[in-house]
Structures are given as structure tokens and as C-alpha cells.
Design a protein around this motif. Structure first.
Motif, PDB file in Angstrom:
ATOM      1  N   ARG A 126      -1.146   0.715   1.601  1.00  0.00           N
ATOM      2  CA  ARG A 126      -2.509   0.369   2.024  1.00  0.00           C
ATOM      3  C   ARG A 126      -3.493   1.348   1.401  1.00  0.00           C
ATOM      4  O   ARG A 126      -3.330   2.569   1.513  1.00  0.00           O
ATOM      5  CB  ARG A 126      -2.630   0.431   3.555  1.00  0.00           C
ATOM      6  N   ALA A 127      -4.489   0.793   0.707  1.00  0.00           N
ATOM      7  CA  ALA A 127      -5.568   1.613   0.144  1.00  0.00           C
ATOM      8  C   ALA A 127      -6.834   0.780   0.184  1.00  0.00           C
ATOM      9  O   ALA A 127      -7.275   0.207  -0.817  1.00  0.00           O
ATOM     10  CB  ALA A 127      -5.234   2.043  -1.278  1.00  0.00           C
ATOM     11  N   GLU A 128      -7.414   0.691   1.380  1.00  0.00           N
ATOM     12  CA  GLU A 128      -8.571  -0.173   1.610  1.00  0.00           C
ATOM     13  C   GLU A 128      -9.753   0.642   2.111  1.00  0.00           C
ATOM     14  O   GLU A 128      -9.567   1.672   2.775  1.00  0.00           O
ATOM     15  CB  GLU A 128      -8.223  -1.240   2.649  1.00  0.00           C
ATOM     16  N   PRO A 129     -10.970   0.217   1.800  1.00  0.00           N
ATOM     17  CA  PRO A 129     -12.154   0.930   2.289  1.00  0.00           C
ATOM     18  C   PRO A 129     -12.144   1.041   3.808  1.00  0.00           C
ATOM     19  O   PRO A 129     -11.768   0.106   4.520  1.00  0.00           O
ATOM     20  CB  PRO A 129     -13.315   0.051   1.803  1.00  0.00           C
ATOM     21  N   GLY A 130     -12.504   2.217   4.279  1.00  0.00           N
ATOM     22  CA  GLY A 130     -12.632   2.422   5.714  1.00  0.00           C
ATOM     23  C   GLY A 130     -11.352   2.791   6.421  1.00  0.00           C
ATOM     24  O   GLY A 130     -11.372   3.061   7.630  1.00  0.00           O
ATOM     25  N   THR A 141       5.308   4.105   9.240  1.00  0.00           N
ATOM     26  CA  THR A 141       4.144   4.175   8.356  1.00  0.00           C
ATOM     27  C   THR A 141       3.674   5.619   8.265  1.00  0.00           C
ATOM     28  O   THR A 141       3.587   6.312   9.287  1.00  0.00           O
ATOM     29  CB  THR A 141       2.993   3.291   8.882  1.00  0.00           C
ATOM     30  N   LEU A 142       3.400   6.065   7.045  1.00  0.00           N
ATOM     31  CA  LEU A 142       2.887   7.421   6.807  1.00  0.00           C
ATOM     32  C   LEU A 142       1.463   7.328   6.304  1.00  0.00           C
ATOM     33  O   LEU A 142       1.202   6.726   5.258  1.00  0.00           O
ATOM     34  CB  LEU A 142       3.750   8.138   5.765  1.00  0.00           C
ATOM     35  N   GLU A 143       0.531   7.908   7.060  1.00  0.00           N
ATOM     36  CA  GLU A 143      -0.852   7.992   6.612  1.00  0.00           C
ATOM     37  C   GLU A 143      -1.101   9.367   6.009  1.00  0.00           C
ATOM     38  O   GLU A 143      -0.464  10.351   6.369  1.00  0.00           O
ATOM     39  CB  GLU A 143      -1.816   7.760   7.774  1.00  0.00           C
ATOM     40  N   ALA A 144      -2.036   9.423   5.060  1.00  0.00           N
ATOM     41  CA  ALA A 144      -2.378  10.686   4.425  1.00  0.00           C
ATOM     42  C   ALA A 144      -3.765  10.555   3.824  1.00  0.00           C
ATOM     43  O   ALA A 144      -4.333   9.455   3.759  1.00  0.00           O
ATOM     44  CB  ALA A 144      -1.360  11.054   3.349  1.00  0.00           C
ATOM     45  N   GLN A 160       1.656  -3.334  -5.709  1.00  0.00           N
ATOM     46  CA  GLN A 160       0.755  -3.762  -4.652  1.00  0.00           C
ATOM     47  C   GLN A 160      -0.709  -3.437  -4.949  1.00  0.00           C
ATOM     48  O   GLN A 160      -1.600  -4.169  -4.530  1.00  0.00           O
ATOM     49  CB  GLN A 160       1.186  -3.124  -3.330  1.00  0.00           C
ATOM     50  N   LEU A 161      -0.968  -2.348  -5.676  1.00  0.00           N
ATOM     51  CA  LEU A 161      -2.349  -1.969  -5.944  1.00  0.00           C
ATOM     52  C   LEU A 161      -2.889  -2.562  -7.244  1.00  0.00           C
ATOM     53  O   LEU A 161      -4.093  -2.786  -7.369  1.00  0.00           O
ATOM     54  CB  LEU A 161      -2.476  -0.443  -6.001  1.00  0.00           C
ATOM     55  N   ALA A 162      -2.018  -2.788  -8.212  1.00  0.00           N
ATOM     56  CA  ALA A 162      -2.449  -3.312  -9.518  1.00  0.00           C
ATOM     57  C   ALA A 162      -1.458  -4.373  -9.976  1.00  0.00           C
ATOM     58  O   ALA A 162      -0.729  -4.186 -10.957  1.00  0.00           O
ATOM     59  CB  ALA A 162      -2.550  -2.179 -10.540  1.00  0.00           C
ATOM     60  N   PRO A 163      -1.387  -5.509  -9.288  1.00  0.00           N
ATOM     61  CA  PRO A 163      -0.363  -6.518  -9.583  1.00  0.00           C
ATOM     62  C   PRO A 163      -0.521  -7.164 -10.955  1.00  0.00           C
ATOM     63  O   PRO A 163       0.398  -7.853 -11.412  1.00  0.00           O
ATOM     64  CB  PRO A 163      -0.545  -7.542  -8.459  1.00  0.00           C
ATOM     65  N   GLU A 164      -1.657  -6.955 -11.609  1.00  0.00           N
ATOM     66  CA  GLU A 164      -1.850  -7.547 -12.935  1.00  0.00           C
ATOM     67  C   GLU A 164      -0.976  -6.900 -14.002  1.00  0.00           C
ATOM     68  O   GLU A 164      -0.713  -7.482 -15.059  1.00  0.00           O
ATOM     69  CB  GLU A 164      -3.326  -7.441 -13.351  1.00  0.00           C
ATOM     70  N   GLY A 284      -7.005   4.776 -10.159  1.00  0.00           N
ATOM     71  CA  GLY A 284      -7.488   5.404  -8.937  1.00  0.00           C
ATOM     72  C   GLY A 284      -8.094   4.371  -8.005  1.00  0.00           C
ATOM     73  O   GLY A 284      -8.875   3.515  -8.431  1.00  0.00           O
ATOM     74  N   PHE A 285      -7.753   4.457  -6.706  1.00  0.00           N
ATOM     75  CA  PHE A 285      -8.194   3.474  -5.727  1.00  0.00           C
ATOM     76  C   PHE A 285      -8.746   4.199  -4.511  1.00  0.00           C
ATOM     77  O   PHE A 285      -8.002   4.552  -3.587  1.00  0.00           O
ATOM     78  CB  PHE A 285      -7.012   2.572  -5.333  1.00  0.00           C
ATOM     79  N   PRO A 286     -10.063   4.482  -4.476  1.00  0.00           N
ATOM     80  CA  PRO A 286     -10.656   5.164  -3.319  1.00  0.00           C
ATOM     81  C   PRO A 286     -10.434   4.363  -2.042  1.00  0.00           C
ATOM     82  O   PRO A 286     -10.516   3.129  -2.037  1.00  0.00           O
ATOM     83  CB  PRO A 286     -12.147   5.246  -3.679  1.00  0.00           C
ATOM     84  N   ALA A 287     -10.130   5.074  -0.954  1.00  0.00           N
ATOM     85  CA  ALA A 287      -9.892   4.424   0.331  1.00  0.00           C
ATOM     86  C   ALA A 287     -10.137   5.430   1.432  1.00  0.00           C
ATOM     87  O   ALA A 287      -9.589   6.540   1.401  1.00  0.00           O
ATOM     88  CB  ALA A 287      -8.465   3.889   0.417  1.00  0.00           C
ATOM     89  N   GLY A 288     -10.950   5.050   2.419  1.00  0.00           N
ATOM     90  CA  GLY A 288     -11.204   5.941   3.547  1.00  0.00           C
ATOM     91  C   GLY A 288     -11.673   7.302   3.074  1.00  0.00           C
ATOM     92  O   GLY A 288     -12.541   7.413   2.200  1.00  0.00           O
ATOM     93  N   PRO A 289     -11.067   8.373   3.597  1.00  0.00           N
ATOM     94  CA  PRO A 289     -11.480   9.725   3.206  1.00  0.00           C
ATOM     95  C   PRO A 289     -10.901  10.168   1.876  1.00  0.00           C
ATOM     96  O   PRO A 289     -11.194  11.263   1.404  1.00  0.00           O
ATOM     97  CB  PRO A 289     -10.909  10.590   4.335  1.00  0.00           C
ATOM     98  N   GLY A 290     -10.050   9.343   1.259  1.00  0.00           N
ATOM     99  CA  GLY A 290      -9.394   9.753   0.022  1.00  0.00           C
ATOM    100  C   GLY A 290      -9.090   8.565  -0.861  1.00  0.00           C
ATOM    101  O   GLY A 290      -9.989   7.918  -1.373  1.00  0.00           O
ATOM    102  N   GLY A 291      -7.795   8.268  -1.021  1.00  0.00           N
ATOM    103  CA  GLY A 291      -7.434   7.130  -1.842  1.00  0.00           C
ATOM    104  C   GLY A 291      -6.020   7.231  -2.363  1.00  0.00           C
ATOM    105  O   GLY A 291      -5.207   8.028  -1.887  1.00  0.00           O
TER     106      GLY A 291
END
Length: 395
Positions: A126-130, A141-144, A160-164, A284-291
Motif C-alpha cells: 500500500r502506497a496511497e495518499p493520506g 501488515t507492517l506499516e512504516a 503492485q506499484l508499477a504494473p506496466e 518513487g511513490f509518495p504516500a502519507g508521511p513518506g512513501g
């Protein structure tokens, strides 16, 4: 304290996990296999890879385990020179290192700040805004603050992040082995174990790991060789694969036959050569406080013809560590993509051009290749060497 989850304990994952831990991060390193162990082969590090390791604080012991790799030229299977050996400036000379020695150095660099968990298969990313980035294995599940996808060519994080980005075969396979000095053949002075022989879809490269009777700081000296052949990987046992290699390379210049005869089938490592086409749209995939970021083969798997796979992985790690020290975390994730994607794309283009040269087939194509190889090879390798020599980690 900032936290990171690094997925994949290959050389890139080990390098970046150690760098983050030494910077005060709390790091969890996840590895799918039950044990973290390297191939019993070797790796070539160009000046950019060496410089990246030094930027990561891992250069102190490199000289003890690395052997300079001088230019041995390129010959045809009949022994005639295609490209004569030539002196290599010190700032462009690569080194060759046993993978197990390099692995030991990277493991030592982890220190106490890294929690290593083996036997973990990442299934969700998971790397989603917010939301804080996270990975999961289906049960936990491990959050970081940061997720680093360093899980190789078949990266689940990238899928999952860049399926192309798709993994495709390059149409060839490689066999590698290190012959330890105690079983290595004694070679005459006119047949040193260095250089390259190039045929129609076949290639053989050899190099020394230290000097016979003394491997410096390594206990794993010997002769390293790589054989590349067009076609799919072989399903037969390693003994049969080695017999096939002896047949394919019969009559090629010394010391190839001697090296194959001295190789223990148990030391033979086969690998299908695969690459990413296209490359991921972002690293790079910004997400929440990091990414989340992609690193090493997860970001830019390519054929090994220019020896830049490990070097780019170390560049990635050194760049990420530097950006994280100098920038806010979301900004560092975005900056990592801006810096690394053009760099990787340029090296991949050079590698694909070299692939076209090395994979020439047919009489006319081979004649044209051989006639132009001195110019083409010098230009390509010169460009790659210059790029490797000029790279510097971000200030």
C-alpha cells in the motif's frame, strides 16, 4: 525515530538497510527465502559501484576483497583478435569481488539497527495518499514511513506499484562459476584467465580473483568465468549442463577448455537473462508521511553485458540515503525518482545496444559485426566506462 521496511535481502536491500540503520532509522528487512545467502560466484564493480559503496560507508574493507580487472581484449572463437587489450586508466578500472565476500561485508554493515525476518512473502503493498505505506504477507501488515522494494527482477512491490513494467526474456542464458585456487588449472603465461571471446550467440569471459596462493583478505580466491549462450535455460542436471558447455565451447581459445574441465558441477550457477520492458513509470511513490521506492533489479533489471546491475543497485542505495539525510521524507521520495529514473534509463539503453552487438547471428551479420566491433565496442564501452567514472552520489 523514522521507520523503514526493506523488501528483499539481496545486495541492494542489504546495502540500503544498513545505510538507513546507520542514519538512525528503525529498519525491518524482509526476505522471502528461509536463509539469506549469496550465489557462490563473483560480481564486477565499476568505479560508480565502488564509489557508491564508499558513500554508504562500506569502502573500508573493499580493497582487501577486490581484484582489479584489467582489459583483456576480445577474441573470436578461432583466436583472432577483434579488439586488442589496451591500458585502462585507474579511474575507469573495474574490480571483481567474490559475492560471498561482498555479502559478508554487507551483513556486517547492518549492525544492530536492522531486524531481519526470513521466510516472509510479501503479498500486499500500500502506497496511497493520506495513508502510511505498508506491506503484508496475508496474515500480518507492517506499516512504516518508507517502503523500499529491493525484491529483485520478480518484484512483488513493483508489480503492485508499477504494473506496466513487464519482465521479458532476453533470449539467452548465462552460466557462472568460481574455480577455487586449489583446483584451478595452472595456465601458461600466454593464456591468462582474463578477457572475452565472442562467437555467434555465444560469449565467454574469465577473470582472476586475487593471485594463486594468496587471496588477500578473502578466503575465496580463484578464477571466475561466465558463459553466455542464446536460447532458453537448460532443464538438465548441472553435470549435463557442464557437458553441454564443453561441447559448445570446444575448440575455443585457451584457457576455456581447461577452465570448464576444472569446474565442479556443484559450483555451476545457471541464470535466465531477463529484463524489464518497459521500465517502471516511476521509482518513487509518495504516500502519507513518506512513501515507497524501487531499488536495484526491482527498478531496472537488465542483461549483464555491461556489468552495471550491482553498480546501479549501490547507486540507488547511496542516492536514497543521501536524499533522506538532506530532505523531508516525501520530498526525498520524489527527488529519488527524478534523479534515478533518467540515470537508469541511460544505462539500460547502453546495455540494449551492447546486447544487439553480442547477439548477432548469421554469416553476413557476423562479418559486419566483426568488421565494426573495434569501433562499436570501443564506443559503447567507452561511453559506459565514462558514465561509470563520472557518477557521484548526491552531495
Amino acid at each position: 525515530m523514522r521507520s523503514a521496511v526493506v523488501v528483499g535481502a539481496g545486495i541492494g536491500g542489504l546495502a540500503v538497510a544498513g545505510a538507513l540503520a546507520r542514519s538512525g532509522w528503525r529498519v525491518t528487512l524482509l526476505e522471502r527465502a528461509d536463509r539469506v545467502r549469496p550465489e557462490p560466484t563473483a560480481v564486477v564493480l565499476w568505479p560508480n559501484g565502488v564509489r557508491a559503496l564508499r558513500a554508504l560507508g562500506l569502502g573500508a574493507g573493499l580493497e582487501a576483497i577486490a581484484t582489479p580487472l584489467r582489459d583483456g581484449g576480445i577474441r573470436r572463437p578461432d583466436g583472432h583478435w577483434l579488439v586488442q587489450p589496451r591500458p585502462t586508466p585507474a579511474d575507469r578500472m573495474p574490480v571483481v569481488v567474490h559475492r560471498e565476500d561482498l555479502h559478508d561485508a554487507l551483513i556486517a554493515g547492518l549492525g544492530d539497527g536492522v531486524e531481519l525476518r526470513t521466510g516472509v512473502t510479501v503479498r500486499t503493498v500500500r502506497a496511497e495518499p493520506g495513508q502510511r505505506p505498508s506491506v503484508g504477507d496475508g496474515r500480518h501488515t507492517l506499516e512504516a514511513d518508507l517502503v523500499v522494494g529491493a525484491d529483485g527482477t520478480d518484484s512483488e512491490v513493483r508489480r503492485q506499484l508499477a504494473p506496466e513494467a513487464a519482465v521479458v526474456s532476453s533470449g539467452s542464458a548465462a552460466w557462472r562459476a568460481v574455480i577455487p585456487w586449489y583446483q584451478a588449472p595452472r595456465l601458461p603465461g600466454d593464456a591468462p584467465p582474463v578477457g572475452e571471446v565472442l562467437g555467434a550467440g555465444y560469449r565467454f569471459v574469465a577473470a582472476s580473483l586475487g593471485e594463486r596462493g594468496s587471496s588477500g583478505g578473502s578466503t575465496r580466491g580463484g578464477i571466475y568465468w561466465v558463459a553466455t549462450a542464446a536460447g532458453a535455460p537448460r532443464p538438465e542436471p548441472s553435470e549435463t549442463q557442464l557437458a553441454l558447455l564443453k561441447r559448445w565451447y570446444a575448440g575455443w581459445p585457451a584457457p576455456i577448455a581447461d577452465l570448464l574441465d576444472a569446474t565442479d558441477p556443484a559450483d555451476l550457477v545457471q541464470q535466465e537473462i531477463r529484463e524489464l520492458r518497459p521500465l517502471p513509470r516511476s521509482y518513487g511513490f509518495p504516500a502519507g508521511p513518506g512513501g515507497a521506492v524501487l531499488l536495484g533489479d526491482a527498478a531496472h533489471a537488465m542483461p549483464p553485458h555491461l556489468g552495471q546491475g550491482a553498480c546501479l543497485a549501490f547507486e540507488d542505495a547511496a542516492t536514497l540515503a543521501s536524499l533522506l539525510r538532506e530532505s523531508r521524507l516525501p520530498d526525498a521520495v520524489s527527488a529519488y525518482d527524478r534523479v534515478r529514473r533518467p540515470r537508469a534509463a541511460a544505462v539500460v539503453r547502453q546495455t540494449r545496444r551492447m546486447s544487439a552487438v553480442l547477439q548477432a547471428r548469421g554469416r553476413l551479420a557476423l562479418r559486419a559485426r566483426d568488421a565494426a566491433l573495434g569501433t562499436i565496442n570501443s564506443r559503447l564501452l567507452g561511453s559506459a566506462a565514462a558514465s561509470a567514472a563520472q557518477w557521484r552520489p548526491p552531495a
